[in-house]
Design a protein around this motif. Sequence first.
Motif, PDB file in Angstrom:
ATOM      1  N   ILE A 199       0.270   8.773   7.161  1.00 51.84           N
ATOM      2  CA  ILE A 199       1.119   7.917   7.868  1.00 51.84           C
ATOM      3  C   ILE A 199       0.407   7.443   9.220  1.00 51.84           C
ATOM      4  N   GLU A 200      -0.118   8.404   9.953  1.00 47.83           N
ATOM      5  CA  GLU A 200      -0.754   8.042  11.390  1.00 47.83           C
ATOM      6  C   GLU A 200      -1.784   7.151  11.299  1.00 47.83           C
ATOM      7  N   THR A 201      -2.626   6.867  10.106  1.00 42.55           N
ATOM      8  CA  THR A 201      -3.583   6.159   9.928  1.00 42.55           C
ATOM      9  C   THR A 201      -3.380   4.628   9.899  1.00 42.55           C
ATOM     10  N   GLY A 202      -1.880   4.325   9.620  1.00 42.72           N
ATOM     11  CA  GLY A 202      -1.327   3.224   9.619  1.00 42.72           C
ATOM     12  C   GLY A 202      -1.941   2.234   8.379  1.00 42.72           C
ATOM     13  N   SER A 203      -2.411   2.916   7.563  1.00 41.65           N
ATOM     14  CA  SER A 203      -2.869   2.208   6.310  1.00 41.65           C
ATOM     15  C   SER A 203      -1.982   1.961   5.134  1.00 41.65           C
ATOM     16  N   ILE A 204      -0.928   2.893   5.409  1.00 40.80           N
ATOM     17  CA  ILE A 204       0.365   2.365   4.061  1.00 40.80           C
ATOM     18  C   ILE A 204       1.279   1.976   4.777  1.00 40.80           C
ATOM     19  N   ASN A 205       2.189   1.148   3.922  1.00 41.97           N
ATOM     20  CA  ASN A 205       3.497   0.663   4.302  1.00 41.97           C
ATOM     21  C   ASN A 205       4.597   1.303   3.578  1.00 41.97           C
ATOM     22  N   CYS A 206       4.393   2.043   2.325  1.00 47.36           N
ATOM     23  CA  CYS A 206       5.386   2.664   1.700  1.00 47.36           C
ATOM     24  C   CYS A 206       5.003   3.986   1.233  1.00 47.36           C
ATOM     25  N   THR A 241       0.742  -1.119  -0.029  1.00 44.81           N
ATOM     26  CA  THR A 241       0.102   0.032   0.138  1.00 44.81           C
ATOM     27  C   THR A 241       1.046   1.347  -0.018  1.00 44.81           C
ATOM     28  N   LEU A 242       0.944   1.926  -0.947  1.00 47.11           N
ATOM     29  CA  LEU A 242       1.693   3.145  -1.281  1.00 47.11           C
ATOM     30  C   LEU A 242       0.950   4.558  -1.088  1.00 47.11           C
ATOM     31  N   CYS A 243       1.633   5.483  -0.479  1.00 48.68           N
ATOM     32  CA  CYS A 243       1.166   6.868  -0.493  1.00 48.68           C
ATOM     33  C   CYS A 243       2.308   7.520  -1.390  1.00 48.68           C
ATOM     34  N   LEU A 244       2.015   8.288  -2.353  1.00 47.89           N
ATOM     35  CA  LEU A 244       2.693   9.149  -3.049  1.00 47.89           C
ATOM     36  C   LEU A 244       2.533  10.775  -2.591  1.00 47.89           C
ATOM     37  N   ALA A 245       3.790  11.057  -2.523  1.00 42.74           N
ATOM     38  CA  ALA A 245       3.899  12.601  -1.921  1.00 42.74           C
ATOM     39  C   ALA A 245       4.676  13.446  -2.957  1.00 42.74           C
ATOM     40  N   ASP A 246       3.979  13.929  -3.562  1.00 40.65           N
ATOM     41  CA  ASP A 246       4.506  14.881  -4.608  1.00 40.65           C
ATOM     42  C   ASP A 246       3.822  16.313  -4.854  1.00 40.65           C
ATOM     43  N   ASN A 247       4.317  17.295  -5.027  1.00 39.91           N
ATOM     44  CA  ASN A 247       3.876  18.635  -5.318  1.00 39.91           C
ATOM     45  C   ASN A 247       3.038  18.601  -6.743  1.00 39.91           C
ATOM     46  N   SER A 248       3.411  17.766  -7.529  1.00 40.47           N
ATOM     47  CA  SER A 248       2.654  17.852  -8.911  1.00 40.47           C
ATOM     48  C   SER A 248       1.285  16.886  -9.254  1.00 40.47           C
TER      49      SER A 248
END
Length: 209
Positions: free
Chosen positions: A43-50, A3-10
């Motif tokens: 991140i605090e939700t604990g739903s992502i691992n990357c 489970t991925l979170c993408l952190a990007d301005n664009s």
Amino acid sequence: MITLCLADNSPVVHLGIQTYFKNSATIKVTDVVSNFDDLLAKIETGSINCVVLDAELSGLNSILKIKKIMQEHSKLHVIFYSNVSDTLYAPPAIKCGVKAYVSKNITLAELENTIIRVNNGEYVFSSEVRKAIEILNKTKKSDRLFKKLSTREIEVLRYFSDGKKNKEVAKILGLDEKTISTYKLRLLQKLSVTNLLDLINKAKQLEII
């Protein structure tokens, strides 16, 4: 499933990566964010691992924030990716505990491979990062001044190079203006220069910024 979170301005980057992984059986992009506060909330939700994290993400004004995340969420995999000089971010990012540091110039297939390898416990650093660190390690000891600089000093130096004044840097980093003046004095001493212009020029010459 990763489970991925993408952190990007664009938003364009968001769309491109989400589209690429839309039908993936291995990686699911569950969240995309465009600022650091939203990333922390996810991140605090604990739903992502990357997390694939843009080094220039809005609100990420100190790489020490990444260190804190890694300390509080030791099982989270953080992949740093950036177009910024590898000599500026790679050493402190690796020191903070990121699992991978890659250039934004890599293909989506290479990014996918990096995510999978990191999830399998590997540390992945792009050829550009390895080359930059290798070059720095081979330079004369007298020229390896970046090793004398703390992560915070490098950050302050970077803002000086952007034309920021002491007061502005203090506000960005949440520090007292006198503290920034102290950092400036240390930088001048460590890089053996006497004024801000020479400081910035030498930092660029040594590829610290």
